[in-house]
Design a protein around this motif. Structure first.
Motif, short mmCIF file in Angstrom:
data_model
loop_
_atom_site.label_atom_id
_atom_site.label_comp_id
_atom_site.label_asym_id
_atom_site.label_seq_id
_atom_site.Cartn_x
_atom_site.Cartn_y
_atom_site.Cartn_z
N GLY A 184 0.83 -1.21 0.00
CA GLY A 184 0.00 0.00 0.00
C GLY A 184 0.86 1.26 0.00
O GLY A 184 0.61 2.20 -0.75
N PHE A 185 1.90 1.25 0.83
CA PHE A 185 2.74 2.45 0.88
C PHE A 185 3.68 2.55 -0.33
O PHE A 185 4.19 3.62 -0.62
N GLU A 186 3.87 1.45 -1.03
CA GLU A 186 4.56 1.52 -2.33
C GLU A 186 3.63 2.23 -3.33
O GLU A 186 4.06 3.12 -4.06
N GLY A 214 8.16 -0.80 -7.00
CA GLY A 214 7.49 -0.03 -8.04
C GLY A 214 5.97 -0.17 -8.00
O GLY A 214 5.43 -1.17 -7.49
N TYR A 215 5.31 0.83 -8.59
CA TYR A 215 3.84 0.95 -8.51
C TYR A 215 3.11 -0.28 -9.06
O TYR A 215 2.26 -0.85 -8.38
N GLU A 216 3.50 -0.68 -10.30
CA GLU A 216 2.72 -1.73 -10.96
C GLU A 216 2.76 -3.06 -10.21
O GLU A 216 1.73 -3.71 -9.99
N GLN A 217 4.00 -3.44 -9.82
CA GLN A 217 4.14 -4.71 -9.09
C GLN A 217 3.43 -4.65 -7.73
O GLN A 217 2.85 -5.63 -7.28
N ALA A 218 3.48 -3.46 -7.12
CA ALA A 218 2.84 -3.29 -5.81
C ALA A 218 1.33 -3.46 -5.93
O ALA A 218 0.71 -4.16 -5.12
N VAL A 219 0.75 -2.86 -6.98
CA VAL A 219 -0.70 -2.98 -7.19
C VAL A 219 -1.08 -4.45 -7.38
O VAL A 219 -2.02 -4.96 -6.77
N ASN A 220 -0.28 -5.11 -8.21
CA ASN A 220 -0.51 -6.52 -8.50
C ASN A 220 -0.52 -7.37 -7.23
O ASN A 220 -1.43 -8.17 -6.98
N LEU A 221 0.51 -7.16 -6.42
CA LEU A 221 0.67 -7.93 -5.18
C LEU A 221 -0.43 -7.58 -4.18
O LEU A 221 -1.02 -8.45 -3.54
N HIS A 222 -0.71 -6.27 -4.08
CA HIS A 222 -1.75 -5.79 -3.15
C HIS A 222 -3.07 -6.48 -3.44
O HIS A 222 -3.74 -6.98 -2.54
N ASN A 223 -3.41 -6.55 -4.73
CA ASN A 223 -4.69 -7.16 -5.11
C ASN A 223 -4.73 -8.65 -4.77
O ASN A 223 -5.78 -9.18 -4.41
N LYS A 224 -3.59 -9.34 -4.88
CA LYS A 224 -3.58 -10.79 -4.56
C LYS A 224 -3.68 -10.98 -3.04
O LYS A 224 -4.40 -11.85 -2.55
#
Ligand code: HEM
Length: 213
Positions: free
Chosen positions: A30-32, A41-51
């Motif tokens: 979230g803080f990423e 990075g943003y994209e990978q963080a969003v991906n992981l956050h959603n999983k």
């Protein structure tokens, strides 16, 4: 009587550590996303956050089922009995080596401050985090069906709740170190067993007698 009591059951320990790990990872990703951290990075963080969200939701569903089928939900019923003793203990008594004002038993493992804090997390902070998270995720779909909430407001609520979780986490970890020894409470949450000092046995027996009378 044995020198230890079984406080935390197997599923409870699994749920506790699973939730801790997921919340820490959700905070991290979230803080990423927020831009405070910049390792993955943003994209990978969003991906992981959603999983991670789905893992958390599955875990929470099992935990809700467990709390209601075992009756463990009753542990969280708030009480003001000894609440002022607890607040005084954490502000003053703890620094004077005074005895802990409450005693853990199998029937009552949470002190009044823990009850109020954990209940607020369960019925307020987690729901706010989850609902605002879904509002964030389905922002476009909500707009399409005529539900127009400002994205800024959703992001604000979601981030504010994340900060509350972070503050809770820091306070929680600090308080776990205030048992008999720095790691005794953490050890109990790993093994399930809480050690009793000799001088604690009699007060413990009295507490249990009071509970069952
Ligand atoms: C303990 C649980 C959670 C924590 C600590 C957490 C934390 C955060 C934080 C700090 C952000 C950055 C917000 C911003 O800068 O605007 C974020 C973004 C986000 N979170 Fe969570 N979150 C959690 C659970 C959830 C849940 C349950 C969902 C449900 C779907 C969710 C969905 C999202 C979405 C969609 C974003 C925005 C991603 C983007 O910008 O594309 N989060 N989260």
């Amino acid at each position: 009587m044995s020198n230890r009591i079984y406080i935390y059951k197997g599923f409870e320990r699994f749920w506790h550590w699973g939730q801790a790990l997921l919340v820490i990872l959700l905070l991290y990703t979230g803080f990423e996303i927020h831009g405070t951290l910049g390792f993955i990075g943003y994209e990978q963080a969003v991906n992981l956050h959603n999983k991670l969200v789905w893992a958390l939701l599955v875990l929470i569903s099992f935990a809700i089922f467990w709390h209601f089928t075992t009756g463990e939900w009753k542990q969280y019923i708030p009480t003001v009995k000894k609440l002022n003793h607890m607040i005084r203990y954490y502000l003053v008594g703890i620094f004077r080596n005074e005895p802990h004002p409450t005693r853990k038993t199998e029937l009552s493992k949470l002190n009044p401050l823990q009850r109020i804090t954990y209940l607020s997390l369960k019925i307020l902070i987690f729901p706010v985090q989850i609902i605002s998270g879904f509002a964030y995720y389905y922002y476009n779909e909500l707009s399409e069906i005529g539900i127009n909430i400002s994205l800024g407001a959703i992001a604000f609520v979601h981030t504010a709740a994340a900060f509350v979780m972070l503050v809770f986490l820091i306070g929680h970890v600090y308080l776990t170190t205030t048992g008999h020894t720095v790691f005794s409470n953490i050890k109990a949450m790993i093994t399930g067993w809480e050690d009793l000092e000799d001088e604690e046995k009699e007060p413990y027996i009295q507490e249990v007698k009071q509970e069952i009378s």
